[in-house]
Design an enzyme around this catalytic site. Structure first.
Site, PDB file in Angstrom:
ATOM      1  N   CYS A 173      -2.253   9.673   8.037  1.00 47.75           N
ATOM      2  CA  CYS A 173      -3.323   9.447   9.015  1.00 47.75           C
ATOM      3  C   CYS A 173      -2.817   9.724  10.434  1.00 47.75           C
ATOM      4  O   CYS A 173      -2.561  10.865  10.765  1.00 47.75           O
ATOM      5  CB  CYS A 173      -3.920   8.048   8.842  1.00 47.75           C
ATOM      6  SG  CYS A 173      -5.539   7.880   9.632  1.00 47.75           S
TER       7      CYS A 173
ATOM      8  N   GLU B 119      -1.475   4.814   0.351  1.00 50.04           N
ATOM      9  CA  GLU B 119      -0.933   3.475   0.067  1.00 50.04           C
ATOM     10  C   GLU B 119      -2.007   2.415  -0.131  1.00 50.04           C
ATOM     11  O   GLU B 119      -1.737   1.353  -0.693  1.00 50.04           O
ATOM     12  CB  GLU B 119       0.029   3.051   1.190  1.00 50.04           C
ATOM     13  CG  GLU B 119      -0.609   2.572   2.496  1.00 50.04           C
ATOM     14  CD  GLU B 119      -1.288   3.690   3.297  1.00 50.04           C
ATOM     15  OE1 GLU B 119      -1.102   4.870   2.961  1.00 50.04           O
ATOM     16  OE2 GLU B 119      -2.030   3.350   4.236  1.00 50.04           O
TER      17      GLU B 119
ATOM     18  N   HIS C 217      -5.176   7.856   3.229  1.00 53.62           N
ATOM     19  CA  HIS C 217      -4.181   6.797   3.023  1.00 53.62           C
ATOM     20  C   HIS C 217      -3.823   6.613   1.546  1.00 53.62           C
ATOM     21  O   HIS C 217      -4.523   5.884   0.844  1.00 53.62           O
ATOM     22  CB  HIS C 217      -4.735   5.467   3.541  1.00 53.62           C
ATOM     23  CG  HIS C 217      -4.729   5.355   5.021  1.00 53.62           C
ATOM     24  ND1 HIS C 217      -3.699   4.773   5.717  1.00 53.62           N
ATOM     25  CD2 HIS C 217      -5.624   5.765   5.952  1.00 53.62           C
ATOM     26  CE1 HIS C 217      -3.949   4.816   7.008  1.00 53.62           C
ATOM     27  NE2 HIS C 217      -5.118   5.413   7.185  1.00 53.62           N
TER      28      HIS C 217
END
Ligand SMILES: *[C@@H]1O[C@H](CO)[C@@H](O)[C@H](O)[C@H]1NC(C)=O
Ligand SMILES: *[C@@H]1O[C@H](CO)[C@@H](O)[C@H](O)[C@H]1NC(C)=O
Ligand SMILES: *[C@@H]1O[C@H](CO)[C@@H](O)[C@H](O)[C@H]1NC(C)=O
Length: 305
Positions: A123, A235, A233
């Site tokens: 990001c 994660e 993202h």
């Protein structure tokens, strides 16, 4: 005869062989200034980035901001990769941007002389990479501040390093279901990317996305250097729960793992080590404790520094 051949073949495979692989990789994660600093806490790392890397077999050291260049260089020579997380820091003028720039320069120099060192930007971290590679802020506003999307894979993604170990069913899911979380209001549009010669020769575009109006680049890998970026993202699917648009399906969570596994596998190709066990122990994030973030935060847990 076949067995003999196999043995002979294997003895000629030095690159990436078990003998050279570093099975104890340590990855630096960049901290950034808190919006509202308090006494004793001026910067943070979201714990989801740490868990992401730990889930695939890496240990983490925090990369604090506002350190001297000498300190960053010493840390660079001790760790096996660096991750620039998402967030809200200024990519040009912040401490995050300065640290990212120093590590980027060291990483490019090291890789060019054969000292393998992978870099990952998520990001804001990806936006930072586009700035560091091109020397320009080439971002445009997009309506992507809270939405999960399927990736539009490019033809070139078929020959990528990043996705080469992904099972076919997972790539199929990533291309058809909204599994990649976007929380950014700035993007590098496909047009701006293609119009910039530095970016175009440096990164292979693996996927794009659109907000309905504007197409932007969403996944890249360096053609020659182990430098990777996702506007989305990876994660969050496994580790963040505060927003309804984060996907948690089995495929979504496997996506988190396979992305982490890829980057940690890259870090295993780096042979940097700390000078002593004590130095290593003192640097690891285990010396810090993640705390529950405020209810209104987009994060579950934060490390404060
Ligand atoms: C880093 O330095 C900047 C500029 O001096 C300052 O505003 C910021 O609070 C510092 N942050 C930390 C975590 O030291
Ligand atoms: C932004 O995207 C959301 C869906 O993600 C949509 O509901 C909204 O209308 C869009 N806003 C604008 C200004 O296009
Ligand atoms: C991607 O590959 C398909 C099938 O080979 C081809 O039809 C298409 O034109 C290619 N797209 C681009 C942008 O090259």
């Amino acid at each position: 005869m076949f067995l003999l051949l196999l043995c002979v073949t294997m003895s000629f495979v030095p690159v990436g062989s078990t003998a050279e692989r570093n099975d104890a990789p340590i990855i630096g994660v960049l901290a950034q200034d808190l919006y509202q600093p308090a006494p004793g806490r001026s910067s943070y790392i979201a714990a989801s980035y740490v868990k992401f890397l730990e889930s695939a077999g890496a240990r983490v050291v925090p990369v604090r901001i506002n350190q001297t260049e000498k300190q960053y260089r010493a840390l660079f020579n001790s760790i096996n990769g660096v991750l620039y997380p998402g967030g809200g820091a200024d990519i040009v003028s912040s401490g995050y941007g300065r640290a990212a720039g120093i590590f980027y320069k060291l990483a490019v120099e090291a890789n060019l002389r054969g000292d393998f060192f992978p870099v990952w930007g998520t990001c804001l971290g990806f936006e930072e990479l586009t700035y560091l590679t091109s020397g320009k802020v080439l971002l445009s506003h997009t309506n992507t501040s809270g939405v999960s999307l399927p990736l539009s894979f490019t033809n070139e993604s078929r020959a990528s390093r990043m996705f080469s170990g992904f099972p076919a069913y997972l790539l199929e899911a990533m291309g058809t279901k909204p599994l990649t979380e976007n929380s950014h209001s700035w993007s590098i549009t496909t047009k701006n990317f293609n119009d910039n010669p530095e970016l175009k020769v440096f990164y292979k575009v693996l996927s794009t996305n659109t907000d309905g109006r504007t197409e932007f680049v969403s996944t890249v890998e360096g053609y020659d250097l182990p430098i990777y970026g996702t506007q989305w993202h990876p994660e969050k699917n496994a580790f963040e729960w505060k927003r309804p648009y984060i996907a948690h399906s089995p495929s979504a969570v496997r996506l988190t793992f396979f992305m982490a596994d890829f980057f940690v596998s890259e870090a295993r190709k780096s042979s940097h080590t700390f000078d002593s066990e004590e130095e290593e122990r003192n640097a690891l994030i285990y010396n810090h404790r993640p705390e529950a973030a405020a209810p209104k935060s987009i994060f579950e847990q934060l490390y404060y520094f």
